[in-house]
Motif scaffolding. Structure first.
Motif, mmCIF file in Angstrom:
data_model
loop_
_atom_site.group_PDB
_atom_site.id
_atom_site.type_symbol
_atom_site.label_atom_id
_atom_site.label_comp_id
_atom_site.label_asym_id
_atom_site.label_seq_id
_atom_site.Cartn_x
_atom_site.Cartn_y
_atom_site.Cartn_z
ATOM 1 N N THR A 180 -19.633 89.432 50.329
ATOM 2 C CA THR A 180 -18.759 88.284 50.632
ATOM 3 C C THR A 180 -17.289 88.598 50.390
ATOM 4 O OG1 THR A 180 -19.091 87.428 48.399
ATOM 5 C CG2 THR A 180 -20.510 86.521 50.151
ATOM 6 N N HIS A 181 -16.989 89.435 49.374
ATOM 7 C CA HIS A 181 -15.598 89.825 49.118
ATOM 8 C C HIS A 181 -15.573 90.990 48.134
ATOM 9 C CE1 HIS A 181 -16.400 87.012 45.825
ATOM 10 N NE2 HIS A 181 -15.332 87.451 45.182
ATOM 11 N N ALA A 182 -14.382 91.537 47.914
ATOM 12 C CA ALA A 182 -14.281 92.843 47.254
ATOM 13 C C ALA A 182 -14.064 92.782 45.745
ATOM 14 C CB ALA A 182 -13.169 93.669 47.911
ATOM 15 N N HIS A 183 -14.254 91.628 45.107
ATOM 16 C CA HIS A 183 -14.218 91.626 43.635
ATOM 17 C C HIS A 183 -15.407 92.422 43.100
ATOM 18 C CE1 HIS A 183 -11.437 87.906 42.993
ATOM 19 N NE2 HIS A 183 -10.795 89.034 42.721
ATOM 20 N N GLN A 184 -15.189 93.059 41.945
ATOM 21 C CA GLN A 184 -16.204 93.954 41.390
ATOM 22 C C GLN A 184 -17.542 93.269 41.142
ATOM 23 O OE1 GLN A 184 -15.595 96.984 41.928
ATOM 24 N NE2 GLN A 184 -15.440 97.932 39.919
ATOM 25 N N ASP A 185 -17.519 91.986 40.768
ATOM 26 C CA ASP A 185 -18.790 91.318 40.469
ATOM 27 C C ASP A 185 -19.600 91.025 41.744
ATOM 28 O OD1 ASP A 185 -16.748 89.375 40.988
ATOM 29 O OD2 ASP A 185 -17.992 87.794 40.128
ATOM 30 N N HIS A 186 -19.056 91.413 42.914
ATOM 31 C CA HIS A 186 -19.781 91.246 44.184
ATOM 32 C C HIS A 186 -19.999 92.565 44.918
ATOM 33 C CE1 HIS A 186 -19.504 86.797 44.120
ATOM 34 N NE2 HIS A 186 -18.537 87.104 43.277
ATOM 35 N N VAL A 187 -19.121 93.555 44.658
ATOM 36 C CA VAL A 187 -19.221 94.809 45.428
ATOM 37 C C VAL A 187 -19.433 96.046 44.552
ATOM 38 C CG1 VAL A 187 -16.764 95.486 45.539
ATOM 39 C CG2 VAL A 187 -18.235 95.919 47.495
ATOM 40 N N GLY B 5 -11.297 81.232 51.413
ATOM 41 C CA GLY B 5 -10.058 80.846 50.734
ATOM 42 C C GLY B 5 -9.901 81.353 49.307
ATOM 43 N N HIS B 6 -10.669 82.370 48.924
ATOM 44 C CA HIS B 6 -10.689 82.837 47.528
ATOM 45 C C HIS B 6 -9.717 84.004 47.349
ATOM 46 C CE1 HIS B 6 -12.426 84.142 43.719
ATOM 47 N NE2 HIS B 6 -12.898 85.241 44.250
ATOM 48 N N ILE B 7 -9.961 85.100 48.042
ATOM 49 C CA ILE B 7 -9.007 86.229 48.098
ATOM 50 C C ILE B 7 -9.009 86.745 49.541
ATOM 51 C CG2 ILE B 7 -9.300 86.972 45.700
ATOM 52 C CD1 ILE B 7 -11.087 89.307 46.920
ATOM 53 N N GLY C 212 -20.603 82.366 48.459
ATOM 54 C CA GLY C 212 -19.830 83.408 47.766
ATOM 55 C C GLY C 212 -18.873 82.710 46.803
ATOM 56 N N ASP C 213 -17.736 83.322 46.483
ATOM 57 C CA ASP C 213 -16.710 82.657 45.669
ATOM 58 C C ASP C 213 -15.806 81.890 46.620
ATOM 59 O OD1 ASP C 213 -17.859 84.014 43.606
ATOM 60 O OD2 ASP C 213 -16.101 85.223 43.095
ATOM 61 N N VAL C 214 -15.504 80.643 46.283
ATOM 62 C CA VAL C 214 -14.773 79.791 47.229
ATOM 63 C C VAL C 214 -13.646 79.042 46.539
ATOM 64 C CG1 VAL C 214 -16.527 77.979 46.894
ATOM 65 C CG2 VAL C 214 -15.012 77.836 48.870
HETATM 66 ZN ZN LIG Z 1 -14.321 86.657 43.388
#
Ligand SMILES: [Zn+2]
Ligand SMILES: [Zn+2]
Length: 457
Positions: free
Chosen positions: A59-66, A159-161, A180-182
């Motif tokens: 969903t996005h490139a923050h470490q807790d997701h990728v 709309g998160h990053i 994901g994170d929103v």
């Molecule tokens: Zn995030």
């Protein structure tokens, strides 16, 4: 349709969920835990039969997701990985940086399982990545499709990053939406999410801020006013301002805020210091400015703000000079990071200011400082002696996550038949469970426990 939570505990941690839809094995996100070490930091991928994953979504490139993706794709080399172009550009930088961090942790802290993957491993992983834009419905091969007899996905801006999305899956008249994170409200750069407003049967929803109510009278504009007043006060008393920030997301939002203050005549052009990783990511924000859904698409942050790039070596020698802003990562001031090392020069000096602009885990060094009383000794690192807290501290709220009230309202709007609560610590999830249970009487509210299959319908 079924879902298995691959995380090891119910908390924000390292996100990953295995969904079985239409006979396809789909993994949602593959994170790395920010607080745990070694293999324990990776989701438990062994719950999925090896070699059977069809598709992975990031969903996005923050470490807790990728952050665990190269470990997963090494196990599942046949799987296609889908994400946005923006996420792919940032994830590549984040994962290579992670190799360097893990290699250093192996040397400094003796964590022999590190690095969990190598630079070559990241390059190998990236060969499986396929980028798709927001708003295009595709089948699991990535081909444009609106055939309801096959599983399809569509990205929605979260709309998160930069590059963050929620994902809508459709199959035989049924729909599943993973947030994901929103963030539903506009930040300075990122505009609020554009999520589907009807026709969702199963909602898989993040719950990060479930235990923090929005204070009465809160507004982002007021917070920005407080921040500019805080910076001016700090400068007038002859000090500098240190702001621990995440390299991805918060650094760019802060730079945009400082730019905004400058063009509104509220703040002069002041020297700003940021780290190397933050600079690389800010460069991607600039390069993709006109391809992204954001405010100020013309704004080139590196050119306008001209930040000084502080290397890992220089951080030991640079002093907290007067009238400068040090926007250094990590946001939680984790040991060995720029913000942690630099703060040793700030913490004990009553002339200096330390501002917090987002969430800190209570057990992190930033969390310890925020809880400490004035003059109390604070330990930044187990290898160095505690420092009495004498600097001026202020706290601001510029979260990139939706408030619990806006997320609850989103669930109330959709009225799905099932809501799965994920990405939250226990008190946060408890709040959502109770709030939704009371107001959505026909909805099944589920907390997917690690490893236990949940029927999606
Ligand atoms: Zn995030
Ligand atoms: Zn997250």
């Amino acid at each position: 349709m079924e879902l298995v939570n691959l995380t090891r505990r119910t908390e924000i941690g390292s996100n990953s969920y295995w969904m079985c839809v239409g006979g396809k094995n789909i993994i949602l996100d593959a994170g790395l835990h920010p607080k745990l070490e070694g293999l324990a930091a990776i989701p438990d991928f062994s719950r999925v039969p090896e070699g059977k994953v069809d598709v992975i979504f990031v969903t996005h490139a923050h470490q807790d997701h990728v952050g665990g993706l190269p470990v997963l794709t090494r196990r599942e080399p046949q799987a296609r990985v889908f994400m946005t172009e923006q996420t792919a550009r940032i994830a590549d930088v984040m994962l290579h940086n992670s190799v360097n961090v893990m290699t250093r942790q192996r040397e400094d802290d003796g964590i022999t399982e590190y690095p969990l993957f190598t630079h070559r491993g990241v390059d190998f992983c990236a060969q499986a990545w396929h980028t798709r834009p927001v708003g295009r419905r595709c089948n699991l091969l990535g081909e444009a499709s609106d055939d309801d007899a096959e599983v399809t996905f569509e990205f929605f801006d979260a709309g998160h990053i930069l590059g963050s999305v929620g994902i809508l899956f459709r199959y035989k008249g049924r729909t599943i939406f993973y947030t994901g994170d929103v963030n539903f409200e506009n930040q300075t750069l990122m505009q609020g999410a554009s999520f589907p407003e009807e026709g969702v049967d199963v909602l898989i929803m993040e719950t990060t801020r479930g235990d923090s109510p929005v204070p009465p009278g809160f507004s982002r504009a007021n917070e920005e006013d407080r921040l500019v007043r805080g910076i001016r006060r700090a400068f007038e008393s002859g000090g500098s301002v240190t702001i621990p920030v995440f390299a991805l997301g918060k650094t760019q939002e802060l730079l945009a805020m400082l730019w905004n203050m400058r063009i509104r005549g509220l703040l002069a052009h002041v020297p700003i210091y940021i780290g190397g990783l933050s600079t690389k990511i800010t460069g991607i924000y600039d390069a993709l400015a006109d391809t992204s859904i954001r405010s100020h698409p013309e704004l080139q942050l590196l050119q306008e703000m001209a930040p000084y790039v502080l290397s890992g070596n220089e951080v030991n020698t640079v002093a907290p000079r007067k009238k400068c802003i040090f926007a250094l990562s990590s946001g939680m001031m984790t040991e060995h990071t720029l913000s942690n090392i630099f703060c040793r020069k700030v913490l004990g000096d009553a002339n200096q200011s330390l501002f917090f602009v987002g969430y800190s885990d209570p057990e992190s060094p930033a969390g310890r400082i925020r809880r400490a009383a004035q003059d109390a000794p604070v330990s930044l690192d187990p290898d160095s002696s505690p420092i009495p807290l004498r600097c001026h501290i202020e706290e601001f709220q510029f979260s990139a996550h939706a408030s619990r009230e806006t997320l609850r309202n989103y669930a109330l709007l959709l009225k799905p038949s099932k809501v799965l609560l994920v990405h939250g610590d226990r008190p946060a999830i408890d709040w959502f469970q109770l709030a939704l249970f009371k107001e959505l009487t026909k909805t099944e509210v589920i907390v997917p426990e690690p490893g236990k299959p949940v029927k999606l319908g």
